[in-house]
Scaffold this motif. Structure first.
Motif, PDB file in Angstrom:
ATOM      1  N   LYS A 189       0.874  -1.181   0.024  1.00 33.33           N
ATOM      2  CA  LYS A 189       0.036  -0.205  -0.053  1.00 33.33           C
ATOM      3  C   LYS A 189       0.972   1.344  -0.039  1.00 33.33           C
ATOM      4  CE  LYS A 189      -3.769  -2.341   0.370  1.00 33.33           C
ATOM      5  NZ  LYS A 189      -4.575  -2.653  -0.739  1.00 33.33           N
ATOM      6  N   MET A 190       0.263   2.315  -0.923  1.00 33.42           N
ATOM      7  CA  MET A 190       1.214   3.674  -0.678  1.00 33.42           C
ATOM      8  C   MET A 190       0.807   4.329   0.693  1.00 33.42           C
ATOM      9  SD  MET A 190       2.730   3.411  -3.434  1.00 33.42           S
ATOM     10  CE  MET A 190       2.955   1.728  -3.848  1.00 33.42           C
ATOM     11  N   HIS A 191       1.962   4.650   1.309  1.00 38.45           N
ATOM     12  CA  HIS A 191       1.704   5.509   2.514  1.00 38.45           C
ATOM     13  C   HIS A 191       2.003   7.154   2.129  1.00 38.45           C
ATOM     14  CE1 HIS A 191       1.665   1.833   4.811  1.00 38.45           C
ATOM     15  NE2 HIS A 191       2.769   1.587   4.181  1.00 38.45           N
ATOM     16  N   MET A 192       0.638   7.589   1.746  1.00 32.57           N
ATOM     17  CA  MET A 192       0.791   9.093   1.405  1.00 32.57           C
ATOM     18  C   MET A 192       1.256  10.004   2.544  1.00 32.57           C
ATOM     19  SD  MET A 192       0.210   8.010  -1.657  1.00 32.57           S
ATOM     20  CE  MET A 192      -0.102   9.446  -2.698  1.00 32.57           C
ATOM     21  N   GLU A 193       1.960  10.809   2.316  1.00 34.01           N
ATOM     22  CA  GLU A 193       2.573  11.699   3.107  1.00 34.01           C
ATOM     23  C   GLU A 193       3.166  13.179   2.409  1.00 34.01           C
ATOM     24  OE1 GLU A 193       6.432  11.010   5.096  1.00 34.01           O
ATOM     25  OE2 GLU A 193       6.253   9.096   3.967  1.00 34.01           O
ATOM     26  N   VAL A 231       5.385  17.714  -2.171  1.00 31.04           N
ATOM     27  CA  VAL A 231       4.412  16.683  -2.769  1.00 31.04           C
ATOM     28  C   VAL A 231       3.623  15.918  -1.612  1.00 31.04           C
ATOM     29  CG1 VAL A 231       5.646  17.090  -5.137  1.00 31.04           C
ATOM     30  CG2 VAL A 231       6.144  14.945  -3.440  1.00 31.04           C
ATOM     31  N   HIS A 232       2.512  15.423  -2.364  1.00 31.57           N
ATOM     32  CA  HIS A 232       1.661  14.419  -1.419  1.00 31.57           C
ATOM     33  C   HIS A 232       1.793  13.193  -2.142  1.00 31.57           C
ATOM     34  CE1 HIS A 232      -2.169  12.617   0.252  1.00 31.57           C
ATOM     35  NE2 HIS A 232      -1.264  12.763   1.167  1.00 31.57           N
ATOM     36  N   ALA A 233       2.858  11.985  -1.561  1.00 29.56           N
ATOM     37  CA  ALA A 233       2.873  10.733  -2.087  1.00 29.56           C
ATOM     38  C   ALA A 233       3.763   9.834  -1.215  1.00 29.56           C
ATOM     39  CB  ALA A 233       3.911  11.019  -3.585  1.00 29.56           C
ATOM     40  N   ASP A 234       3.957   8.753  -1.697  1.00 25.93           N
ATOM     41  CA  ASP A 234       4.755   7.865  -0.812  1.00 25.93           C
ATOM     42  C   ASP A 234       6.209   8.063  -0.904  1.00 25.93           C
ATOM     43  OD1 ASP A 234       6.206   5.599   0.181  1.00 25.93           O
ATOM     44  OD2 ASP A 234       4.228   4.423   0.107  1.00 25.93           O
ATOM     45  N   ARG A 237       8.665   5.236  -1.897  1.00 24.03           N
ATOM     46  CA  ARG A 237       8.257   4.642  -3.435  1.00 24.03           C
ATOM     47  C   ARG A 237       8.897   5.733  -4.345  1.00 24.03           C
ATOM     48  NH1 ARG A 237       8.266  -0.424  -1.650  1.00 24.03           N
ATOM     49  NH2 ARG A 237       6.819  -0.681  -0.164  1.00 24.03           N
ATOM     50  N   ILE A 238       8.729   7.233  -4.141  1.00 26.71           N
ATOM     51  CA  ILE A 238       9.119   8.063  -4.983  1.00 26.71           C
ATOM     52  C   ILE A 238      10.624   8.203  -5.231  1.00 26.71           C
ATOM     53  CG2 ILE A 238       9.051  10.516  -5.374  1.00 26.71           C
ATOM     54  CD1 ILE A 238       6.358   8.933  -6.330  1.00 26.71           C
ATOM     55  N   TYR A 239      11.181   7.900  -3.882  1.00 25.48           N
ATOM     56  CA  TYR A 239      12.714   7.823  -3.902  1.00 25.48           C
ATOM     57  C   TYR A 239      13.138   6.478  -4.709  1.00 25.48           C
ATOM     58  CZ  TYR A 239      17.538   6.761  -2.264  1.00 25.48           C
ATOM     59  OH  TYR A 239      18.684   6.839  -2.196  1.00 25.48           O
ATOM     60  N   ARG A 240      12.359   5.456  -4.866  1.00 19.42           N
ATOM     61  CA  ARG A 240      12.659   4.474  -5.763  1.00 19.42           C
ATOM     62  C   ARG A 240      12.860   4.961  -7.091  1.00 19.42           C
ATOM     63  NH1 ARG A 240      12.417  -1.394  -5.044  1.00 19.42           N
ATOM     64  NH2 ARG A 240      13.512  -2.205  -7.075  1.00 19.42           N
ATOM     65  N   VAL A 241      11.536   5.433  -7.490  1.00 15.23           N
ATOM     66  CA  VAL A 241      11.165   5.875  -8.836  1.00 15.23           C
ATOM     67  C   VAL A 241      12.383   6.831  -9.202  1.00 15.23           C
ATOM     68  CG1 VAL A 241       9.791   7.259 -10.195  1.00 15.23           C
ATOM     69  CG2 VAL A 241       8.852   5.531  -8.677  1.00 15.23           C
ATOM     70  N   LEU A 242      12.595   7.673  -8.566  1.00 13.45           N
ATOM     71  CA  LEU A 242      13.804   8.623  -8.950  1.00 13.45           C
ATOM     72  C   LEU A 242      15.058   7.882  -9.013  1.00 13.45           C
ATOM     73  CD1 LEU A 242      13.191  11.845  -7.029  1.00 13.45           C
ATOM     74  CD2 LEU A 242      12.989  11.719  -9.322  1.00 13.45           C
ATOM     75  N   MET A 243      15.568   7.018  -7.970  1.00 11.79           N
ATOM     76  CA  MET A 243      16.680   6.220  -8.226  1.00 11.79           C
ATOM     77  C   MET A 243      16.970   5.405  -9.388  1.00 11.79           C
ATOM     78  SD  MET A 243      19.480   5.294  -6.634  1.00 11.79           S
ATOM     79  CE  MET A 243      19.482   5.877  -5.206  1.00 11.79           C
ATOM     80  N   LYS A 314       6.760   2.393 -13.531  1.00 11.78           N
ATOM     81  CA  LYS A 314       5.552   2.373 -14.097  1.00 11.78           C
ATOM     82  C   LYS A 314       4.458   1.802 -12.924  1.00 11.78           C
ATOM     83  CE  LYS A 314       2.858   0.043 -17.826  1.00 11.78           C
ATOM     84  NZ  LYS A 314       1.938  -0.657 -17.049  1.00 11.78           N
ATOM     85  N   HIS A 315       4.703   0.842 -12.252  1.00 11.63           N
ATOM     86  CA  HIS A 315       3.650   0.249 -11.434  1.00 11.63           C
ATOM     87  C   HIS A 315       3.547   1.326  -9.960  1.00 11.63           C
ATOM     88  CE1 HIS A 315       3.840  -3.233 -13.804  1.00 11.63           C
ATOM     89  NE2 HIS A 315       2.794  -3.748 -13.496  1.00 11.63           N
ATOM     90  N   ILE A 316       4.556   1.712  -9.794  1.00 13.33           N
ATOM     91  CA  ILE A 316       4.420   2.663  -8.550  1.00 13.33           C
ATOM     92  C   ILE A 316       3.561   4.048  -8.897  1.00 13.33           C
ATOM     93  CG2 ILE A 316       5.781   4.230  -7.051  1.00 13.33           C
ATOM     94  CD1 ILE A 316       7.983   1.881  -6.784  1.00 13.33           C
ATOM     95  N   LEU A 317       4.019   4.377 -10.199  1.00 17.65           N
ATOM     96  CA  LEU A 317       3.297   5.545 -10.420  1.00 17.65           C
ATOM     97  C   LEU A 317       1.893   5.451 -10.695  1.00 17.65           C
ATOM     98  CD1 LEU A 317       6.094   7.525 -12.653  1.00 17.65           C
ATOM     99  CD2 LEU A 317       5.361   7.889 -10.274  1.00 17.65           C
ATOM    100  N   GLU A 318       1.550   4.347 -11.271  1.00 20.95           N
ATOM    101  CA  GLU A 318       0.225   4.164 -11.602  1.00 20.95           C
ATOM    102  C   GLU A 318      -0.438   3.628 -10.540  1.00 20.95           C
ATOM    103  OE1 GLU A 318      -0.059   0.440 -14.007  1.00 20.95           O
ATOM    104  OE2 GLU A 318       0.415   1.515 -16.017  1.00 20.95           O
ATOM    105  N   ALA A 319       0.150   3.235  -9.194  1.00 17.61           N
ATOM    106  CA  ALA A 319      -0.523   3.066  -7.846  1.00 17.61           C
ATOM    107  C   ALA A 319      -0.736   4.570  -7.335  1.00 17.61           C
ATOM    108  CB  ALA A 319       0.409   2.212  -6.963  1.00 17.61           C
ATOM    109  N   HIS A 320      -0.139   5.430  -7.766  1.00 14.86           N
ATOM    110  CA  HIS A 320      -0.157   6.942  -7.175  1.00 14.86           C
ATOM    111  C   HIS A 320      -1.267   7.712  -8.398  1.00 14.86           C
ATOM    112  CE1 HIS A 320       3.292   6.411  -4.873  1.00 14.86           C
ATOM    113  NE2 HIS A 320       3.062   7.567  -4.227  1.00 14.86           N
TER     114      HIS A 320
END
Length: 365
Positions: A189-193, A231-234, A237-243, A314-320
């Protein structure tokens, strides 16, 4: 007997004319001329009415239905009509359009099943290959040591390091596969913050700085960011996306630089990674987010990685509820970008909470 609208109209017209004339002949004082006129008029009226009705409302639509069925047998779905089946009072036309809809839906299902089957075969082949490579490598080093090389300290240390590296690659591959599976099934689950995307991007740049320097590249922001951008996101997971995106740019860039940029829009924040790498051919753009797909397999193997980085992105951003976009020119570079909802700073959230508390106190008073 060959049956069409003319034959049906002629038969019915003759029958109606005979019946009408017969009944009229029972009426006293009706002349033969009157009977003839009645027969002709009833024949003509019945013929025209029946012919028009059957020709344009029955036989024509039945003929269209047969044409549709013949084309469906030949797997020709170019005839599909996107019209609404409920916009006509003709039941045969509605049936025809229902057949149209049924045909295109069945054809789409068949094509989707074929694509899924092809994807399944390709995925199994890719997974087998990716798992086999580190397993065979580690197996080879271990068996070499067991065959006697273990007595040589230099060889033993070198082979154990290589075996450990192969097993580390295997562990990373399995971890990425599990991550993808868990995201798809909703187990993760995405933990939004609310967090500062500038700080997150800075951490990614610092993490990859040594790797970039070894390749003789430069990495940094496209401009100076003196203020935080929330931003309002996980955040994890966004760190993983950028990495993953920045690592991918480093892997496919031989000279030049990689830039990370952040743009604030009305209710969104756009993040982009621009590089001066080899670029992506147009025919491969639609497939780069598939699992294990590599534009240049030999270069990708040399650069390491599991081949799942962009698929995870792709899947992380789709979950967002957003998506990653890419534009690329061969031998000039690529730009990957995505958008996230704009967030609030800690001070803004505290102020908002204070205002809500004051409103509640006023209501209670």
């Amino acid at each position: 007997m060959f049956l069409n609208s003319r034959v049906v109209a002629l038969v019915l017209a003759v029958v109606v004319a005979i019946v009408t004339t017969a009944f009229l002949s029972l009426v006293p004082d009706v002349s033969e001329q009157g009977l003839l006129v009645t027969a002709l008029l009833s024949f003509a009226a019945t013929y025209l009415l029946v012919y028009i009705t059957f020709e344009f409302l029955v036989f024509k639509e039945i003929g269209e239905i047969y044409k549709v069925l013949n084309k469906m047998r030949k797997k020709d779905f170019s005839f599909i009509d996107a019209g609404d089946a409920s916009d006509t009072n003709n039941p045969l036309k509605r049936i025809n359009r229902e057949i149209y809809t049924y045909g295109v839906n069945r054809n789409k299902e068949i094509e989707d099943l074929r694509k899924l089957e092809a994807f399944r075969r390709e995925f199994l082949a890719d997974v087998s290959h990716e798992l086999k490579t580190p397993v065979f490598a580690a197996q080879g080093f271990v068996h070499t040591l067991l065959d006697g090389a273990v007595d040589d300290k230099k060889v033993r240390k070198k082979f154990l390091k290589r075996a450990a590296k192969s097993l580390d690659n295997l562990d990373a591959l399995i971890h990425d596969l599990l991550t993808l599976s868990q995201i798809e099934t909703g187990e993760i689950k995405m933990h939004m913050e609310h967090f500062d995307i500038v700080r997150t991007a800075h951490e990614v740049i610092d993490q990859l700085e040594n790797k970039v320097e070894k390749k003789g590249l430069t990495i940094g922001f496209d401009r100076e960011y003196s203020e935080p951008i929330f931003v309002h996101a996980d955040a994890e997971r966004i760190y993983r996306v950028l990495m993953n995106l920045v690592s991918n740019s480093v892997k496919y860039t031989d000279n030049g630089n990689i830039e990370v940029g952040i743009e604030t829009e009305e209710n969104e924040v756009k993040v982009f990674i621009r590089d001066t790498g080899v670029g992506i051919p147009p025919e491969d753009l639609s497939r780069i987010f598939e699992r294990f797909f590599r534009v240049d397999k030999s270069r990708s193997k040399e650069g390491g990685g599991t081949g799942l980085g962009l698929a995870i992105v792709k899947h992380i951003l789709e979950a967002h509820e957003t998506q990653v976009n890419v534009t690329s020119t061969v031998k000039k570079g690529s730009i990957f970008s995505f958008k996230l909802p704009i967030g609030q700073s800690t001070q803004e959230m505290e102020e908002e909470a204070r205002l809500e508390l004051e409103l509640l106190e006023q209501e209670d008073a």
